[in-house]
Design an enzyme around this catalytic site. Structure first.
Site, short mmCIF file in Angstrom:
data_model
loop_
_atom_site.label_atom_id
_atom_site.label_comp_id
_atom_site.label_asym_id
_atom_site.label_seq_id
_atom_site.Cartn_x
_atom_site.Cartn_y
_atom_site.Cartn_z
N SER A 1 47.85 -15.69 -3.72
CA SER A 1 47.44 -14.35 -4.15
C SER A 1 48.23 -13.20 -3.56
O SER A 1 47.97 -12.04 -3.89
CB SER A 1 45.95 -14.15 -3.87
OG SER A 1 45.19 -15.01 -4.68
N SER B 1 45.41 -12.94 -6.80
CA SER B 1 44.29 -12.06 -7.05
C SER B 1 44.56 -10.61 -6.62
O SER B 1 43.80 -9.71 -6.97
CB SER B 1 43.07 -12.57 -6.28
OG SER B 1 43.32 -12.55 -4.87
N LYS C 1 42.92 -3.53 -1.03
CA LYS C 1 42.36 -4.48 -1.99
C LYS C 1 40.84 -4.44 -1.94
O LYS C 1 40.25 -4.40 -0.85
CB LYS C 1 42.87 -5.89 -1.67
CG LYS C 1 42.44 -6.96 -2.66
CD LYS C 1 43.06 -8.31 -2.30
CE LYS C 1 42.64 -9.41 -3.26
NZ LYS C 1 43.26 -10.71 -2.92
#
Length: 405
Positions: free
Chosen positions: A149, A125, A56
């Site tokens: 998330s 996210s 990420k």
């Protein structure tokens, strides 16, 4: 196969889907092949050998940019790997690229689309991480959770998502939004793989191979917010509970615990207060480079009084302890992961209301994909445990995965 062959196959698979999914913020064939050659040359073999990993884009990586989903940091080259990334590399995992995150892992979506239907959101996210694992571009991917998330993108994309107990994995080298809430976790396609992955990042060999209980104790609780959920996920929760009971689990309904709404609001206050301080520099120096929604959120959050913040921390401690006590007799709470199937991308990344309280409590949470909804998109269930009970929760999730299959 050699790691070079693995890298070539992974890159081919990723590039087949990338124009449709937009799962990667940074992808470079030469960098991936160089890393594969290093692993082969050093004969490095470890628990993650043979696995491809997406990182990420809020984790620092020494050989790839880390932009945090923001033009403020476009092209930024960290001087070191985040601790979690270093652990992945040391275990033989092949890092294939930086997956898309929403802006600073918060509100504003990136370009990623849901692999099952590109008109729908993959969630946020950790958008790119969940999407690339679902599409087979990477076998594992890192994620973080401040509200929902990890669990929500896993639910929308139909993969296993795991948020371990708070601070189990070092956050060194991570762009933080909330000191009290931010937790590193991961995505994979099976419970055993996600346990291996999280165990490596945490340095916890005891978590790498889940041990299933013979007859787990499960409490079913759709929470007081169940009226806000689509019928398909409520029905699926009941179906999974029935399957578990038929397979030998002791299943009962958890009475509604007092304080749910107060805990929900406390999470929002803590997240807002700490987020506006974490991004103080960006808000003061580069406000024009923040998206409108994030700038408005931070401006509103800056009006929160210290007394309100301290009261939220107190609520977390007192009401959180009461809810944890109610959960203690059970191996896991079986509950909802999301409001329903993934919504249309134009509406945002979905509401994390079924994840906020569990993140606030700091215990482990896992999404298990179990079915598809009426629109043909993935749905599933969430298993939640008390802080520190990761081994217990992972074993229960592995047992339920086997019972359902």
């Amino acid at each position: 196969m050699s790691t070079i062959e693995l890298a070539e196959a992974a890159l081919k698979r990723i590039l087949q889907d990338e124009d449709r999914l937009h799962a990667y913020a940074w992808l470079d064939e030469a960098t991936v092949l160089a890393e594969a050659r290093r692993l082969d040359h050093e004969h490095l073999r470890g628990p993650l050998s043979g696995h491809t990993v997406a990182i990420k884009d809020i984790f620092d990586t020494v050989d790839m940019p880390t932009a945090c989903g923001s033009p403020i940091y476009a092209g930024r080259r960290p001087a070191r790997d985040a601790a979690a990334v270093a652990a992945i590399r040391a275990a033989g995992g092949l890092v294939v690229g930086k997956s898309v995150t929403t802006e600073f892992a918060h509100l504003t979506p990136g370009p990623t689309r849901n692999p099952h239907n590109p008109t729908h959101t993959p969630g946020g996210s950790s958008s790119g991480s969940a999407a690339t694992v679902a599409a087979g571009g990477a076998s594992m991917a890192t994620g973080t959770q401040t509200a929902g998330s990890i669990i929500r993108p896993a639910a929308f994309c139909g993969v296993v998502g795991y948020k371990p107990s708070f601070a189990m994995i070092s956050r060194s080298g991570l762009s933080l939004f909330s000191e009290t809430l931010d937790t590193i976790g991961g995505f994979a396609r099976t419970v055993s793989d996600v346990a291996l992955f999280v165990g490596v990042m945490a340095g916890r060999s005891d978590l790498m191979t889940p041990v299933s209980p013979q007859a787990p104790r499960l409490a079913v609780w759709a929470t007081p917010d169940a009226d806000n959920a689509e019928p398909c996920v409520v029905v699926e929760l009941e179906r999974v509970a029935d399957v578990a009971a038929s397979a030998g689990a002791a299943v009962q309904t958890l009475p509604d615990a007092a304080g749910w709404q107060a805990l929900l609001e406390a999470q929002k206050v803590i997240m807002a207060w700490e987020g506006t301080r974490a991004l103080a520099f960006e808000r003061q120096v580069h406000p024009e480079l923040l998206s409108g929604p994030l700038r408005a959120y931070l401006d509103a959050a800056a009006l929160t009084s210290p007394e309100t913040y301290l009261e939220a921390l107190h609520t977390r401690q007192t009401l959180g302890a009461a809810l944890s006590a109610a959960m203690q007799p059970f191996d896991a709470i079986l509950t909802l992961s999301a409001q329903g199937e993934a919504p249309l991308a134009e509406t945002g990344t979905g509401d994390p209301q079924f994840n906020r309280v569990w993140t606030l409590l700091g215990g482990p949470a896992l999404h298990l994909p179990t079915a598809t909804g009426p629109r043909g998109l993935p749905i599933g269930v969430q298993l939640v445990g008390n802080p520190g009970n990761d081994h217990r929760l992972l074993g229960t999730a592995a047992w339920l995965e086997a019972a359902l299959s």
